[in-house]
Design a protein around this motif. Sequence first.
Motif, mmCIF file in Angstrom:
data_model
loop_
_atom_site.group_PDB
_atom_site.id
_atom_site.type_symbol
_atom_site.label_atom_id
_atom_site.label_comp_id
_atom_site.label_asym_id
_atom_site.label_seq_id
_atom_site.Cartn_x
_atom_site.Cartn_y
_atom_site.Cartn_z
ATOM 1 N N THR A 101 63.377 -1.278 21.343
ATOM 2 C CA THR A 101 62.354 -2.317 21.402
ATOM 3 C C THR A 101 62.158 -2.922 20.027
ATOM 4 O O THR A 101 62.088 -2.196 19.024
ATOM 5 N N ILE A 102 62.062 -4.245 19.991
ATOM 6 C CA ILE A 102 61.696 -4.913 18.754
ATOM 7 C C ILE A 102 60.383 -5.663 18.989
ATOM 8 O O ILE A 102 60.175 -6.274 20.031
ATOM 9 N N HIS A 103 59.480 -5.567 18.007
ATOM 10 C CA HIS A 103 58.194 -6.247 18.052
ATOM 11 C C HIS A 103 58.260 -7.380 17.036
ATOM 12 O O HIS A 103 58.420 -7.134 15.838
ATOM 13 N N GLU B 228 61.423 0.056 17.671
ATOM 14 C CA GLU B 228 60.980 1.256 18.386
ATOM 15 C C GLU B 228 62.140 1.808 19.199
ATOM 16 O O GLU B 228 62.844 1.059 19.892
ATOM 17 N N ILE B 229 62.358 3.113 19.120
ATOM 18 C CA ILE B 229 63.434 3.768 19.858
ATOM 19 C C ILE B 229 62.810 4.693 20.893
ATOM 20 O O ILE B 229 62.014 5.576 20.551
ATOM 21 N N ARG C 75 58.192 -0.552 9.423
ATOM 22 C CA ARG C 75 57.872 0.601 10.257
ATOM 23 C C ARG C 75 58.915 0.732 11.352
ATOM 24 O O ARG C 75 59.424 -0.250 11.877
ATOM 25 N N THR C 76 59.209 1.958 11.715
ATOM 26 C CA THR C 76 60.090 2.249 12.831
ATOM 27 C C THR C 76 59.420 3.292 13.704
ATOM 28 O O THR C 76 59.003 4.335 13.218
ATOM 29 N N ARG C 77 59.308 3.000 14.968
ATOM 30 C CA ARG C 77 58.676 3.954 15.885
ATOM 31 C C ARG C 77 59.738 4.826 16.530
ATOM 32 O O ARG C 77 60.843 4.401 16.773
ATOM 33 N N HIS C 78 59.360 6.043 16.864
ATOM 34 C CA HIS C 78 60.262 6.965 17.550
ATOM 35 C C HIS C 78 59.461 7.620 18.652
ATOM 36 O O HIS C 78 58.759 8.620 18.429
ATOM 37 N N THR C 79 59.521 7.046 19.830
ATOM 38 C CA THR C 79 58.707 7.566 20.927
ATOM 39 C C THR C 79 59.304 8.878 21.414
ATOM 40 O O THR C 79 60.514 9.064 21.426
#
Length: 355
Positions: free
Chosen positions: A333-335, A321-322, A349-353
Amino acid sequence: MSAHFDLLPDGVVVADGAGVVTAVNDVARHWLGLTGEPLGQPLAEVLALVDRDGRPWAVVNTPYDGLSTRRGVPEQSWILPDGGEVLVSARINRASADAPITSVGIVLRSGRGRARLDRDRSDLVATVAHELRSPLTGVKGFVQAMLNRWDKLSDDQKKLMLTTVHSDSERLSRLITELLDVARIDTGRLSIYPRPTDPRALVERVVATARAGTSREVRIEGPEGLPEVVVDPDKLIQVLTNLVENGLRHGAGAVTVRLGVPTPDEPTVVRVDVEDEGEGIDPEMRRRAVTKFWTAGQGAGSGLGLYIVNGLVTAHGGELEIGSTSGGGARITIHLPTEAAADVPTGSRTRHTPS
């Protein structure tokens, strides 16, 4: 059948055993500039493709001639009537090895994909050459100086030169390792050996190494006694090292590694945030940040770091997650899955907040 052909993204032309066209889809009609009815026409007339010497496809490849063991025509580049380029391949169909040809199926594919691939390869060569040249120049220069002036150099000067040579060789080694990792990720040949691992222990190890090489503050926040995550410890160290070094290289102020316990929303996930106090990553650029050769700022390196991090995290069934901190700095962030989630990977999956 022709209606199904029209759903395909590539051009399709089919001819029977006598060389008479029996099917043409819409894409092929458009590319070949066909205005009349092509069905029932000779293949050589319908397939209006020429090579760079002006020779027609059917004349060069003669699909109905040759050995009975011939099964197709390999992909080649051909020119359309409007001057565009397409990649053309063909399959020659027979009921058996000694039987006559029953049909010839020809596929036309846009040449833009190959052109893009050629550009990507050129970018790769240029990037690698640039990244290799700088440390190699340093190594060569200092080694040459020591060879020419060994007797005139003091011990301190020799030590400084050798230290620089060692540093540049380490940089070369890291770049080669990154390129190998990229190749393994791209081809699906990345090998990982996950096992239950204490995430805080690995974070403490990475932070201790980072502190030894910088005057900046690198700190750890988060509780003790976190659940074990199921990861390859060496790969997770590589991920954490890359993220912390990114924070030190591109960010400002302190770098914080924050560990989070599983939450009701993610009960089988341990979260690790790596934050800095710099300008962060622009929200519009966050999708590009995990692509190959993306760089930002004057301290940019090879542009492979986040691509590899994302590939390694995804390979563990985790998620990257960025985002940004409340102060505007970058937050990566890494989950990571705990032991309970190991048998059910969360996928790629890659998140982009947004902020």
